[in-house]
Design an enzyme around this catalytic site. Structure first.
Site, PDB file in Angstrom:
ATOM      1  N   ASP A  15      -9.742 -23.642   8.636  1.00  0.00           N
ATOM      2  CA  ASP A  15     -10.427 -22.353   8.623  1.00  0.00           C
ATOM      3  C   ASP A  15     -11.524 -22.295   7.563  1.00  0.00           C
ATOM      4  O   ASP A  15     -12.541 -21.629   7.743  1.00  0.00           O
ATOM      5  CB  ASP A  15      -9.417 -21.230   8.385  1.00  0.00           C
ATOM      6  CG  ASP A  15      -8.582 -20.945   9.624  1.00  0.00           C
ATOM      7  OD1 ASP A  15      -8.892 -21.495  10.695  1.00  0.00           O
ATOM      8  OD2 ASP A  15      -7.611 -20.169   9.515  1.00  0.00           O
ATOM      9  N   GLY A  16     -11.314 -22.990   6.440  1.00  0.00           N
ATOM     10  CA  GLY A  16     -12.358 -23.024   5.426  1.00  0.00           C
ATOM     11  C   GLY A  16     -13.639 -23.655   5.947  1.00  0.00           C
ATOM     12  O   GLY A  16     -14.748 -23.181   5.663  1.00  0.00           O
TER      13      GLY A  16
ATOM     14  N   ASN B 244     -14.743 -13.050   6.507  1.00  0.00           N
ATOM     15  CA  ASN B 244     -13.319 -12.750   6.363  1.00  0.00           C
ATOM     16  C   ASN B 244     -13.080 -11.469   5.589  1.00  0.00           C
ATOM     17  O   ASN B 244     -12.550 -10.505   6.118  1.00  0.00           O
ATOM     18  CB  ASN B 244     -12.595 -13.907   5.675  1.00  0.00           C
ATOM     19  CG  ASN B 244     -11.906 -14.833   6.646  1.00  0.00           C
ATOM     20  OD1 ASN B 244     -12.097 -14.733   7.858  1.00  0.00           O
ATOM     21  ND2 ASN B 244     -11.110 -15.741   6.129  1.00  0.00           N
TER      22      ASN B 244
ATOM     23  N   ALA C   1      -5.970 -13.489   7.389  1.00  0.00           N
ATOM     24  CA  ALA C   1      -6.101 -14.411   6.267  1.00  0.00           C
ATOM     25  C   ALA C   1      -5.429 -13.797   5.034  1.00  0.00           C
ATOM     26  O   ALA C   1      -4.254 -13.437   5.070  1.00  0.00           O
ATOM     27  CB  ALA C   1      -7.571 -14.734   6.034  1.00  0.00           C
TER      28      ALA C   1
ATOM     29  N   LEU D 200      -3.463 -10.473   5.413  1.00  0.00           N
ATOM     30  CA  LEU D 200      -2.103 -10.527   5.948  1.00  0.00           C
ATOM     31  C   LEU D 200      -1.113 -10.951   4.865  1.00  0.00           C
ATOM     32  O   LEU D 200       0.000 -10.406   4.783  1.00  0.00           O
ATOM     33  CB  LEU D 200      -2.037 -11.485   7.126  1.00  0.00           C
ATOM     34  CG  LEU D 200      -0.680 -11.652   7.810  1.00  0.00           C
ATOM     35  CD1 LEU D 200      -0.173 -10.328   8.360  1.00  0.00           C
ATOM     36  CD2 LEU D 200      -0.765 -12.688   8.923  1.00  0.00           C
ATOM     37  N   SER D 201      -1.504 -11.899   4.012  1.00  0.00           N
ATOM     38  CA  SER D 201      -0.629 -12.325   2.921  1.00  0.00           C
ATOM     39  C   SER D 201      -0.350 -11.189   1.945  1.00  0.00           C
ATOM     40  O   SER D 201       0.707 -11.152   1.312  1.00  0.00           O
ATOM     41  CB  SER D 201      -1.258 -13.502   2.171  1.00  0.00           C
ATOM     42  OG  SER D 201      -1.425 -14.618   3.013  1.00  0.00           O
TER      43      SER D 201
END
Length: 260
Positions: free
Chosen positions: A49-50, A119, A161, A164-165
């Site tokens: 994803d990065g 993001n 990303a 959510l964490s």
């Protein structure tokens, strides 16, 4: 009459700087050729994803779609890696247009910094002391004082990303909302965040900035010692992402909400 499937004859390949991704790029180039970035019909990004975020930033506003294949550690935004029938997969892929947030941050010297974020825009405390923030939306103060380790403004694409964490909500693509999510809130202790219309402008003022320094980050771009940060969707700018029909981003977002 349905529109003909797009033709992606000229493919440019970009890869993360890992042996796995570089080896995949070499194999694909030997099989399908290599177009330059300027002439490519599509960019195939290899990594995690990065790498996808880096590619979105590199080709923002250029009108060339990006198709990611997973050759990294995290691949929520990536399609499954397969070398066979790549032109057919590209022709059948579903295209999703995403808009970045535009962050404008002012540091303690009065310098203004602007940077896009696909993001999230996030604020973080810089020292052992929690940050003290005031949150406004469209010039109306919504939180006079938020004491926390930080706060995240996430797009739908970025909601799975860091957001959510931090126990923020997952936003399906196409939802006209942004997620405003605190990081370890102390006061108000029970505040767990908010959903904000994506047409709105979120302004965050850093209170006691000298005593409680805060940094601001737009994806990979960081500004230290900020005194204020604003985030607003940049509707004039967009990038296109391509997903396999059976493995689209919307399906992944739905799937994430039912994982325990």
């Amino acid at each position: 009459m349905s529109e003909p499937a797009p033709s992606f004859e000229k493919i440019a390949f970009v890869a993360a700087s890992t042996p796995e991704a570089e080896a995949a790029r070499e194999r694909l180039v030997s099989r399908y050729g290599k177009a330059s970035d300027d002439e490519a019909d599509v960019i195939v990004a290899l990594g995690g994803d990065g790498m996808m975020l880096q590619t979105l930033h590199a080709f923002r506003g250029q009108g060339v779609p990006i198709y990611g294949m997973h050759r990294g550690s995290v691949g929520f935004l990536m399609n499954t890696y397969r070398e066979d029938h790549l032109p057919d997969r590209l022709a059948a892929a579903v295209q999703v247009q995403i808009h970045p947030l535009m962050m404008e941050a002012v540091d303690q010297d009065g310098v203004r910094h602007r940077a896009p974020a696909f993001n999230e825009v996030a604020l973080f405390r810089q020292t052992y002391q929690a940050g003290k923030l005031r949150v406004s939306i469209d010039d109306k103060v919504r939180l006079d004082e938020l004491i926390c380790d930080g706060v995240i403004v996430a797009t739908p694409a970025g909601s799975t990303a860091y957001n959510l964490s931090a126990h923020g909500p997952i936003l399906p693509l196409g939802t006209p909302l942004l997620a405003l999510t605190p990081i370890s809130p102390f006061r108000p202790r029970r505040w767990r965040g908010a959903l904000v219309p994506d047409k709105g402008r979120i302004d965050i003022a850093v209170l006691e900035a000298g005593k409680r320094p805060v940094s601001a980050v737009a994806d990979h771009y960081e500004v230290r010692n900020v005194v204020s940060v604003s985030a607003q969707l940049d509707v004039a700018s967009s990038s296109a992402m391509l997903f396999d029909p059976d493995h689209g981003l919307e399906e992944r977002i739905l799937r994430e909400q039912f994982v325990y």
